[in-house]
Design a protein around this motif. Structure first.
Motif, PDB file in Angstrom:
ATOM      1  N   VAL A 203      43.201  48.173  30.792  1.00  0.00           N
ATOM      2  CA  VAL A 203      44.560  47.811  30.383  1.00  0.00           C
ATOM      3  C   VAL A 203      45.503  47.798  31.586  1.00  0.00           C
ATOM      4  CG1 VAL A 203      46.536  48.535  28.993  1.00  0.00           C
ATOM      5  CG2 VAL A 203      44.222  48.651  28.035  1.00  0.00           C
ATOM      6  N   ARG A 204      45.377  48.812  32.443  1.00  0.00           N
ATOM      7  CA  ARG A 204      46.253  48.907  33.627  1.00  0.00           C
ATOM      8  C   ARG A 204      45.995  47.752  34.599  1.00  0.00           C
ATOM      9  NH1 ARG A 204      44.339  51.312  37.868  1.00  0.00           N
ATOM     10  NH2 ARG A 204      43.050  52.774  36.644  1.00  0.00           N
ATOM     11  N   ILE A 205      44.736  47.450  34.850  1.00  0.00           N
ATOM     12  CA  ILE A 205      44.390  46.368  35.785  1.00  0.00           C
ATOM     13  C   ILE A 205      44.839  45.023  35.229  1.00  0.00           C
ATOM     14  CG2 ILE A 205      42.470  45.158  36.882  1.00  0.00           C
ATOM     15  CD1 ILE A 205      41.028  47.957  36.916  1.00  0.00           C
ATOM     16  N   ALA A 206      44.653  44.829  33.930  1.00  0.00           N
ATOM     17  CA  ALA A 206      45.095  43.578  33.310  1.00  0.00           C
ATOM     18  C   ALA A 206      46.599  43.389  33.476  1.00  0.00           C
ATOM     19  CB  ALA A 206      44.716  43.580  31.824  1.00  0.00           C
ATOM     20  N   ALA A 207      47.354  44.445  33.240  1.00  0.00           N
ATOM     21  CA  ALA A 207      48.813  44.354  33.373  1.00  0.00           C
ATOM     22  C   ALA A 207      49.224  44.022  34.803  1.00  0.00           C
ATOM     23  CB  ALA A 207      49.445  45.672  32.932  1.00  0.00           C
ATOM     24  N   ALA A 208      48.512  44.588  35.767  1.00  0.00           N
ATOM     25  CA  ALA A 208      48.837  44.341  37.174  1.00  0.00           C
ATOM     26  C   ALA A 208      48.667  42.872  37.557  1.00  0.00           C
ATOM     27  CB  ALA A 208      47.963  45.221  38.065  1.00  0.00           C
ATOM     28  N   HIS A 209      47.752  42.186  36.882  1.00  0.00           N
ATOM     29  CA  HIS A 209      47.481  40.780  37.211  1.00  0.00           C
ATOM     30  C   HIS A 209      48.114  39.819  36.212  1.00  0.00           C
ATOM     31  CE1 HIS A 209      44.582  41.419  40.503  1.00  0.00           C
ATOM     32  NE2 HIS A 209      44.229  42.505  39.852  1.00  0.00           N
ATOM     33  N   ARG A 237      41.499  31.446  22.299  1.00  0.00           N
ATOM     34  CA  ARG A 237      40.734  32.467  23.014  1.00  0.00           C
ATOM     35  C   ARG A 237      39.579  31.852  23.785  1.00  0.00           C
ATOM     36  NH1 ARG A 237      39.872  37.346  19.355  1.00  0.00           N
ATOM     37  NH2 ARG A 237      42.133  37.406  19.667  1.00  0.00           N
ATOM     38  N   ILE A 238      38.985  30.802  23.241  1.00  0.00           N
ATOM     39  CA  ILE A 238      37.931  30.082  23.963  1.00  0.00           C
ATOM     40  C   ILE A 238      38.477  29.585  25.298  1.00  0.00           C
ATOM     41  CG2 ILE A 238      36.580  27.945  23.941  1.00  0.00           C
ATOM     42  CD1 ILE A 238      36.195  28.407  20.898  1.00  0.00           C
ATOM     43  N   ARG A 239      39.669  28.998  25.270  1.00  0.00           N
ATOM     44  CA  ARG A 239      40.282  28.511  26.513  1.00  0.00           C
ATOM     45  C   ARG A 239      40.641  29.669  27.435  1.00  0.00           C
ATOM     46  NH1 ARG A 239      42.832  25.209  22.625  1.00  0.00           N
ATOM     47  NH2 ARG A 239      44.713  26.493  22.690  1.00  0.00           N
ATOM     48  N   GLN A 240      41.164  30.730  26.865  1.00  0.00           N
ATOM     49  CA  GLN A 240      41.594  31.885  27.651  1.00  0.00           C
ATOM     50  C   GLN A 240      40.417  32.530  28.389  1.00  0.00           C
ATOM     51  OE1 GLN A 240      42.917  35.716  25.671  1.00  0.00           O
ATOM     52  NE2 GLN A 240      44.923  34.825  26.155  1.00  0.00           N
ATOM     53  N   ASN A 241      39.265  32.601  27.730  1.00  0.00           N
ATOM     54  CA  ASN A 241      38.095  33.216  28.350  1.00  0.00           C
ATOM     55  C   ASN A 241      37.574  32.431  29.545  1.00  0.00           C
ATOM     56  OD1 ASN A 241      38.090  35.333  26.525  1.00  0.00           O
ATOM     57  ND2 ASN A 241      36.484  34.475  25.228  1.00  0.00           N
ATOM     58  N   LEU A 242      37.911  31.153  29.616  1.00  0.00           N
ATOM     59  CA  LEU A 242      37.509  30.335  30.762  1.00  0.00           C
ATOM     60  C   LEU A 242      38.539  30.378  31.882  1.00  0.00           C
ATOM     61  CD1 LEU A 242      35.262  28.349  31.707  1.00  0.00           C
ATOM     62  CD2 LEU A 242      36.587  26.509  30.650  1.00  0.00           C
ATOM     63  N   ASP A 243      39.731  30.844  31.553  1.00  0.00           N
ATOM     64  CA  ASP A 243      40.842  30.852  32.520  1.00  0.00           C
ATOM     65  C   ASP A 243      40.838  32.165  33.303  1.00  0.00           C
ATOM     66  OD1 ASP A 243      43.132  30.257  33.918  1.00  0.00           O
ATOM     67  OD2 ASP A 243      44.495  30.717  32.246  1.00  0.00           O
ATOM     68  N   VAL A 244      39.791  32.364  34.105  1.00  0.00           N
ATOM     69  CA  VAL A 244      39.627  33.636  34.829  1.00  0.00           C
ATOM     70  C   VAL A 244      39.383  33.423  36.323  1.00  0.00           C
ATOM     71  CG1 VAL A 244      38.861  34.972  32.838  1.00  0.00           C
ATOM     72  CG2 VAL A 244      37.179  33.676  34.152  1.00  0.00           C
ATOM     73  N   PHE A 245      39.776  32.262  36.828  1.00  0.00           N
ATOM     74  CA  PHE A 245      39.505  31.944  38.226  1.00  0.00           C
ATOM     75  C   PHE A 245      40.766  31.931  39.091  1.00  0.00           C
ATOM     76  CE2 PHE A 245      36.175  30.036  35.613  1.00  0.00           C
ATOM     77  CZ  PHE A 245      35.063  30.668  36.170  1.00  0.00           C
ATOM     78  N   GLY A 246      41.911  32.308  38.486  1.00  0.00           N
ATOM     79  CA  GLY A 246      43.164  32.280  39.228  1.00  0.00           C
ATOM     80  C   GLY A 246      43.604  33.626  39.765  1.00  0.00           C
ATOM     81  N   PHE A 247      42.752  34.639  39.645  1.00  0.00           N
ATOM     82  CA  PHE A 247      43.093  35.963  40.178  1.00  0.00           C
ATOM     83  C   PHE A 247      41.818  36.651  40.640  1.00  0.00           C
ATOM     84  CE2 PHE A 247      41.903  36.667  35.829  1.00  0.00           C
ATOM     85  CZ  PHE A 247      41.386  37.948  35.756  1.00  0.00           C
ATOM     86  N   THR A 248      41.973  37.656  41.485  1.00  0.00           N
ATOM     87  CA  THR A 248      40.829  38.386  42.043  1.00  0.00           C
ATOM     88  C   THR A 248      41.097  39.880  41.942  1.00  0.00           C
ATOM     89  OG1 THR A 248      40.371  36.586  43.588  1.00  0.00           O
ATOM     90  CG2 THR A 248      39.405  38.738  44.102  1.00  0.00           C
ATOM     91  N   LEU A 249      40.126  40.621  41.457  1.00  0.00           N
ATOM     92  CA  LEU A 249      40.242  42.076  41.404  1.00  0.00           C
ATOM     93  C   LEU A 249      40.027  42.662  42.787  1.00  0.00           C
ATOM     94  CD1 LEU A 249      38.226  42.826  38.133  1.00  0.00           C
ATOM     95  CD2 LEU A 249      40.659  42.294  38.385  1.00  0.00           C
ATOM     96  N   THR A 250      40.790  43.690  43.123  1.00  0.00           N
ATOM     97  CA  THR A 250      40.639  44.346  44.416  1.00  0.00           C
ATOM     98  C   THR A 250      39.407  45.252  44.407  1.00  0.00           C
ATOM     99  OG1 THR A 250      41.915  46.297  43.787  1.00  0.00           O
ATOM    100  CG2 THR A 250      43.161  44.403  44.642  1.00  0.00           C
ATOM    101  N   ASP A 251      38.988  45.685  45.595  1.00  0.00           N
ATOM    102  CA  ASP A 251      37.860  46.619  45.677  1.00  0.00           C
ATOM    103  C   ASP A 251      38.152  47.893  44.894  1.00  0.00           C
ATOM    104  OD1 ASP A 251      36.547  44.803  47.271  1.00  0.00           O
ATOM    105  OD2 ASP A 251      36.961  45.851  49.158  1.00  0.00           O
ATOM    106  N   ALA A 252      39.399  48.368  44.962  1.00  0.00           N
ATOM    107  CA  ALA A 252      39.767  49.584  44.238  1.00  0.00           C
ATOM    108  C   ALA A 252      39.691  49.371  42.732  1.00  0.00           C
ATOM    109  CB  ALA A 252      41.173  50.029  44.640  1.00  0.00           C
TER     110      ALA A 252
END
Length: 274
Positions: A203-209, A237-252
């Motif tokens: 939840v926290r990581i999602a909010a940050a992005h 939701r089908i469209r939303q699940n594919l829309d995951v290429f515009g952000f990157t999670l940090t190593d942390a």
């Protein structure tokens, strides 16, 4: 329209890293769901004989207007059809229901170790591969000992092992074995049927992005190198699940999610299901 990057399997065949799964979707609802996925930009569709929706999947493929070479279609051999006597006919039945002359990936659905048929079944899949009606073969829900035995007694290393994998069940040992032997890891139940979406770190990581928890978990899979097949019947939701290429999670952030592993299975244990 978003499209997923491809991964190259160990036989040189390319496969979209993010596809669309139809587990637990009734056949009469599958055509609309798959059509929505194809319209959104998905090009990989994952079904199975036991799902009972290969025919509905095939209808969506046939009416999509997309060329066959643009699509990557996976289906799976059910447990009761294991063995050299039954597997070829089961494959033919799947092709007929899908309305296709070939599939791109064919998997043994479960090892069912008590049946002790998965080695001879895989040899039957090798013959189907040699005949040109499937482009790659692999397995699903195989543990390391099952894979070792399979590789000792057959000639082709599985291209894919599709297993339950999500932040609550991260399968580190299995993923390491896959990497060592050039077997692609494909995650089913990638969101743990929603069980991990309320975890504080997610939840926290999602909010940050500025994204949803589901998008966060799918992005985690992609950055690990997993192939992933989320399921939904809701077009948004089908469209939303594919829309995951515009952000990157940090190593942390990746490390925070790594800390959520807790052996959480939402499905059967591969060592005991038969």
């Amino acid at each position: 329209m978003t499209s997923a990057p491809n991964v190259t399997l160990n036989n040189g065949v390319t496969m979209p890293q993010l596809g669309f799964g139809v587990f637990q979707v009734p056949d009469d609802a599958t055509t609309a769901a798959v059509s929505s996925a194809l319209e959104a930009g998905y090009r990989s569709i994952d079904t199975a004989a036991i799902y009972g929706n290969e025919r509905g999947t095939g209808k969506a493929l046939a009416t999509s207007g997309l060329a066959r070479e643009e699509l990557f279609v996976t289906t799976k051999l059910w447990n009761e059809d294991q063995g050299t006597g039954r597997a070829p006919a089961a494959f033919d039945a799947s092709l007929d229901k899908l309305g296709l002359d070939h599939v791109d990936l064919y998997l043994i659905h479960w090892p069912t170790p008590a049946r002790d048929l998965y080695v001879e079944t895989y040899k039957a899949l090798e013959k189907i591969l040699a005949g040109g009606r499937v482009r790659a073969i692999g397995v699903s829900n195989f543990q390391v000992p099952h894979l070792r035995r399979l590789m000792e007694h057959t000639g082709i290393t599985p291209a894919v092992n599709q297993v339950e994998l999500h932040p609550g069940l991260q399968q580190a040992e299995l993923r390491a074995f896959h990497a060592e032997h050039s077997i692609a890891t494909e995650a089913w139940s990638p969101l743990a049927q929603g069980a991990v979406l309320g975890d504080e770190a997610i939840v926290r990581i999602a909010a940050a992005h500025g994204v949803t928890p589901a998008q966060t978990v799918l992005r985690w899979h992609l950055q690990l190198g997993n192939i992933v097949i989320p399921k939904s019947v809701t077009p948004a939701r089908i469209r939303q699940n594919l829309d995951v290429f515009g952000f990157t999670l940090t190593d942390a952030e990746m490390a925070d999610i790594a800390g959520l592993d807790r052996g959480l299975r939402t499905g059967p244990d591969p060592d005991t299901l038969n």
